[in-house]
Design a protein around this motif. Structure first.
Motif, PDB file in Angstrom:
ATOM      1  N   LYS A   1      -3.423   3.639  -9.330  1.00 51.30           N
ATOM      2  CA  LYS A   1      -4.024   4.953  -9.547  1.00 51.30           C
ATOM      3  C   LYS A   1      -2.902   5.975  -9.559  1.00 51.30           C
ATOM      4  O   LYS A   1      -1.964   5.873  -8.761  1.00 51.30           O
ATOM      5  CB  LYS A   1      -5.024   5.249  -8.418  1.00 51.30           C
TER       6      LYS A   1
ATOM      7  N   ILE B   1       0.538   4.866   1.014  1.00 50.37           N
ATOM      8  CA  ILE B   1      -0.414   5.574   1.868  1.00 50.37           C
ATOM      9  C   ILE B   1      -0.080   7.067   1.867  1.00 50.37           C
ATOM     10  O   ILE B   1       1.048   7.465   2.173  1.00 50.37           O
ATOM     11  CB  ILE B   1      -0.383   5.025   3.303  1.00 50.37           C
TER      12      ILE B   1
ATOM     13  N   VAL C   1      -7.599  16.905  -0.387  1.00 46.31           N
ATOM     14  CA  VAL C   1      -8.258  16.777   0.916  1.00 46.31           C
ATOM     15  C   VAL C   1      -8.497  18.169   1.496  1.00 46.31           C
ATOM     16  O   VAL C   1      -7.554  18.931   1.714  1.00 46.31           O
ATOM     17  CB  VAL C   1      -7.407  15.950   1.901  1.00 46.31           C
TER      18      VAL C   1
ATOM     19  N   PHE D   1      -3.339  10.853  -5.768  1.00 44.35           N
ATOM     20  CA  PHE D   1      -4.201  10.879  -4.601  1.00 44.35           C
ATOM     21  C   PHE D   1      -5.173  12.052  -4.709  1.00 44.35           C
ATOM     22  O   PHE D   1      -4.875  13.070  -5.340  1.00 44.35           O
ATOM     23  CB  PHE D   1      -3.376  11.024  -3.314  1.00 44.35           C
ATOM     24  N   ASP D   2      -6.337  11.922  -4.067  1.00 46.81           N
ATOM     25  CA  ASP D   2      -7.350  12.973  -4.126  1.00 46.81           C
ATOM     26  C   ASP D   2      -6.968  14.153  -3.240  1.00 46.81           C
ATOM     27  O   ASP D   2      -6.250  14.009  -2.244  1.00 46.81           O
ATOM     28  CB  ASP D   2      -8.707  12.423  -3.662  1.00 46.81           C
TER      29      ASP D   2
ATOM     30  N   ILE E   1      -3.352   3.741  -2.216  1.00 47.95           N
ATOM     31  CA  ILE E   1      -3.234   3.295  -3.598  1.00 47.95           C
ATOM     32  C   ILE E   1      -2.309   2.082  -3.579  1.00 47.95           C
ATOM     33  O   ILE E   1      -1.210   2.131  -3.017  1.00 47.95           O
ATOM     34  CB  ILE E   1      -2.674   4.402  -4.513  1.00 47.95           C
TER      35      ILE E   1
ATOM     36  N   ASP F   1       0.838  -1.190   0.000  1.00 48.77           N
ATOM     37  CA  ASP F   1       0.000   0.000   0.000  1.00 48.77           C
ATOM     38  C   ASP F   1       0.877   1.245   0.000  1.00 48.77           C
ATOM     39  O   ASP F   1       1.814   1.350   0.800  1.00 48.77           O
ATOM     40  CB  ASP F   1      -0.890   0.029   1.241  1.00 48.77           C
TER      41      ASP F   1
ATOM     42  N   THR G   1      -1.049  10.201   3.846  1.00 49.86           N
ATOM     43  CA  THR G   1      -1.683  10.499   5.129  1.00 49.86           C
ATOM     44  C   THR G   1      -1.634  11.990   5.409  1.00 49.86           C
ATOM     45  O   THR G   1      -0.570  12.612   5.326  1.00 49.86           O
ATOM     46  CB  THR G   1      -0.980   9.748   6.273  1.00 49.86           C
TER      47      THR G   1
ATOM     48  N   ASN H   1      -6.445  11.475   7.859  1.00 45.13           N
ATOM     49  CA  ASN H   1      -7.087  11.166   6.578  1.00 45.13           C
ATOM     50  C   ASN H   1      -6.082  10.360   5.765  1.00 45.13           C
ATOM     51  O   ASN H   1      -5.025  10.860   5.385  1.00 45.13           O
ATOM     52  CB  ASN H   1      -7.476  12.458   5.851  1.00 45.13           C
ATOM     53  N   SER H   2      -6.409   9.104   5.538  1.00 38.54           N
ATOM     54  CA  SER H   2      -5.479   8.226   4.827  1.00 38.54           C
ATOM     55  C   SER H   2      -6.121   7.723   3.542  1.00 38.54           C
ATOM     56  O   SER H   2      -7.251   7.227   3.557  1.00 38.54           O
ATOM     57  CB  SER H   2      -5.070   7.037   5.702  1.00 38.54           C
ATOM     58  N   GLN H   3      -5.396   7.886   2.455  1.00 32.09           N
ATOM     59  CA  GLN H   3      -5.805   7.313   1.182  1.00 32.09           C
ATOM     60  C   GLN H   3      -4.793   6.225   0.814  1.00 32.09           C
ATOM     61  O   GLN H   3      -3.594   6.383   1.043  1.00 32.09           O
ATOM     62  CB  GLN H   3      -5.846   8.379   0.091  1.00 32.09           C
TER      63      GLN H   3
ATOM     64  N   SER I   1      -3.806  17.513  -4.424  1.00 28.09           N
ATOM     65  CA  SER I   1      -3.586  16.171  -4.962  1.00 28.09           C
ATOM     66  C   SER I   1      -2.102  15.927  -5.180  1.00 28.09           C
ATOM     67  O   SER I   1      -1.368  16.826  -5.603  1.00 28.09           O
ATOM     68  CB  SER I   1      -4.353  16.021  -6.278  1.00 28.09           C
TER      69      SER I   1
END
Length: 661
Positions: free
Chosen positions: A314, A269, A320, A317-318, A289, A267, A271, A285-287, A337
């Motif tokens: 991907k 991450i 936030v 990252f989005d 990919i 992963d 964060t 807030n963790s995304q 992003s």
């Protein structure tokens, strides 16, 4: 690598710069560029690493073609001496490979992993009826690229001494990839000369294949051949089954037992970590990919032999947006992003408490009990607070301004208020004073003055006295804390006014020992001593100590518990006296096991297997045992006495028994 100065944000095409550097062999690690930041002077850091390429026979280059990365070796076994029955030569080959690590930025080899070492298969000598070979098997040496070839000769001689004895054969399973180490064997196979060797290697081959091996050569019955025992006592017939290590591609779709999933799937991450708002701080807030690759694994050793480059599921990252928190503002409105690289990304967002409106009097002191309203965070921007905030209403005070517009979200704004007489008088009460004018308090005095008609200058005398307070165990002070809670900068409760200073606990403790698991818990009785102090609320001094309410306390006595099988050294204990200066008295009771009645013969020897009953403790006196205890019946003997009255509870009593004639 790349340093850009004095460029406008709109003129920067960071994505194009990144792409250009990637084409030159760089790998993006993190992109710290933020195009949304306000105008001004800013430093942005975009981090890269060198990309590396593995050069091997599957990935040659012009500089390193296949011939420079591969050597072929030949193992030849010659057979001679058996005339027309002589087997044809056995010839096998191995391939020795080399790999290099190539820096795609510097365009040069940065590491040479060297050439492999490889082992040939061991070759079992074929059986030729009527002949004896010079070797049961040959070959299997480990070679290098500098001397890759091997050649052997096996000579057959006529068997001039044929035997009728039982013969021996063996099938060996060798790991070619581990220098021909034996991994299994048939064990000794025995039989009469020229009879069939009754053995099938299939089960062992299947077992080894399940362990990750693959069959390279079955030297026993590859094509269904039937092998027979020879008639020579000089040799043990040896058959070689060569096994190699299977290689398996492992990835998320094809996991493999023994290979941790982190080797082929991880992963990435991103964060956003929030700090600064205490219990209100948002969770991170963790995304995630996922990045995946395929690894080639030696299925026997579980060694990773090769891996592909990581690929991300991907690209970015989005964005936030920073959460809005009541009473706090953040240092970032949002986190832009980020491009997903192979490394984890982290961003810190720090919250700071919003400033407050602080009402103060004309001397610059904070007004006691006045509200301190916190600035309201802008619901559309976590970094800002709302403007034009109204100041609070305070009874008895008038503010000099009606609203404030905070310049800094975290800085308090002091607002000056003018106070009325009632506030001044109340402040004296809060400092510990009492009014002595007919029991008037601050509110009634101020109201009577404020309600007087204007008859010119008038003089009022207000008498004040120091207030007193009694401190007791039920109403103690708190040393170091303000005596007057509405005047925290005033006198503090002095040392000696806390509850622990006003009460003392006396204890009588009876401790028991000696009865093993039956020993009673300690018996504890308590008694309290307390005292009262009188404190001046204005000065904080102790003006009177009424002393302890008693000079001593006496405890009751305690009867020692009766325990079966034990007697105590004291029947009644306790009755101790404690004082405020001597708070603890301890008594101790020790138990010992009761003695036993011991049947003995006329010579004084204990009678074998005779019962030896233990004395019974007196139920009314834990220090004694009961008298006239009956002696036990012993088959074949007659006691010289029927009862025993022990003189010492802990001492055994021998009783003589005569044989029953």
């Amino acid at each position: 690598m790349a340093h850009l100065e004095e460029l406008r944000l709109e003129d920067l095409n960071v994505d194009q710069i990144i792409q250009t550097l990637q084409q030159k062999g760089y790998r993006l690690i993190s992109n710290g560029f933020d195009p949304s930041i306000e105008e001004g002077e800013h430093d942005f850091v975009v981090t890269f690493r060198h990309s590396y390429q593995t050069i091997d026979v599957d990935h040659p280059t012009n500089e390193f073609p296949v011939d420079a990365l591969r050597k072929v070796g030949t193992q030849t076994v010659h057979y001679q001496g058996a005339g027309t029955r002589t087997p044809i030569d056995n010839q096998s080959q191995i391939i020795i490979n080399r790999s290099l690590i190539y820096d795609q930025v510097e365009k040069k080899v940065v590491k040479d992993n060297g050439w492999e070492e490889k082992s040939y298969q061991v070759i079992g000598t074929p059986d030729v009826a009527g002949y004896v070979p010079s070797e049961a098997y040959v070959g299997g040496e480990t070679v290098t690229k500098d001397a890759p070839n091997r050649e052997y000769t096996v000579n057959y001689e006529v068997n001039h001494e044929p035997s009728q004895n039982e013969q021996e054969a063996i099938v060996q399973f060798l790991d070619v990839d581990d220098h021909n180490q034996e991994v299994a064997t048939s064990g000794a196979l025995n039989g009469a000369p020229y009879t069939k060797i009754d053995y099938v290697p299939t089960g062992t081959i299947n077992f080894l294949e399940n362990q990750g091996y693959k069959l390279l050569d079955n030297g026993f019955n590859a094509n269904g051949e039937v092998q027979f025992f020879d008639n020579s006592d000089k040799t043990t017939q040896t058959y070689i089954v060569s096994m190699g290590h299977s290689h398996v591609d492992v990835n998320d779709g094809h996991p493999f037992n023994g290979i941790d999933s982190s080797e082929y799937q991880q992963d990435i991450i991103a964060t956003v970590h929030y700090v600064g708002a205490g219990d209100l701080t948002p969770n991170d807030n963790s995304q995630i990919i996922k990045k995946n690759r395929t690894v080639t694994v030696d299925s026997v050793t579980k060694e990773i032999l090769h891996e592909t480059d990581w690929e991300v599921s991907k690209k970015k990252f989005d964005e936030v947006t920073t959460p809005i928190l009541k009473g706090f503002h953040a240092d970032k409105r949002l986190v832009r992003s980020k491009i997903a690289t192979t490394d984890n990304l982290a961003e810190l967002v720090t919250y700071v408490a919003n400033g407050r409106i602080i009402p103060i009097d004309e001397d610059g002191n904070e007004i006691p009990d006045a509200p301190h309203p916190t600035y309201q965070t802008d619901p559309k921007d976590a970094t800002q607070v709302l403007p034009n905030r109204p100041v609070p209403d305070i009874t008895g005070y008038s503010p000099r301004v009606e609203t404030i517009d905070p310049e800094d979200p975290s800085t308090d704004t002091k607002v000056v208020y003018s106070k009325k007489l009632v506030v001044q008088l109340k402040a004296l009460e809060d400092r510990g004073y009492t009014f002595v004018n007919n029991g008037l308090n601050a509110d009634t005095v101020a109201r009577s003055i404020d309600n007087e008609e204007d008859h010119g200058t008038q003089t009022y005398v207000i008498g004040l006295a120091h207030g007193h307070v009694n401190v007791t165990p039920e109403n103690p002070g708190q040393p170091g804390e303000p005596i007057n809670p509405n005047f925290v900068q005033g006198p503090k409760w002095p040392v000696g006014t806390g509850r622990d200073d006003l009460i003392r606990i006396g204890r009588q403790i009876i401790r028991y020992s000696g009865a093993d698991g039956e020993t009673p818990q300690a018996d504890e009785q308590r008694a309290e001593f307390d005292r009262t102090l009188i404190i001046d609320k204005v000065t904080g001094k102790i003006i009177k100590d009424n002393g302890w309410n008693a000079d001593k306390r006496q405890f009751g006595t305690v009867t020692t518990p009766v325990i079966a099988g034990y007697h105590a050294d004291r029947r009644i204990v306790g009755g101790k006296t404690v004082t405020p200066e001597h708070l603890e008295e301890i008594d101790e009771v020790h138990y010992r096991e009761n003695g036993r009645i011991i049947p003995v013969d006329p010579n004084g020897r204990p009678i074998a297997k005779a019962e030896q009953p233990q004395y019974i403790t007196d139920s009314n006196d834990s220090t004694k045992v009961v008298p006239n205890e009956r002696v036990p019946h012993v088959a074949g003997f007659i006691p010289t006495q029927n009862t025993v009255t022990p003189s010492r509870p802990g001492q055994d009593t021998p009783v003589v028994y005569n044989p029953d004639k």
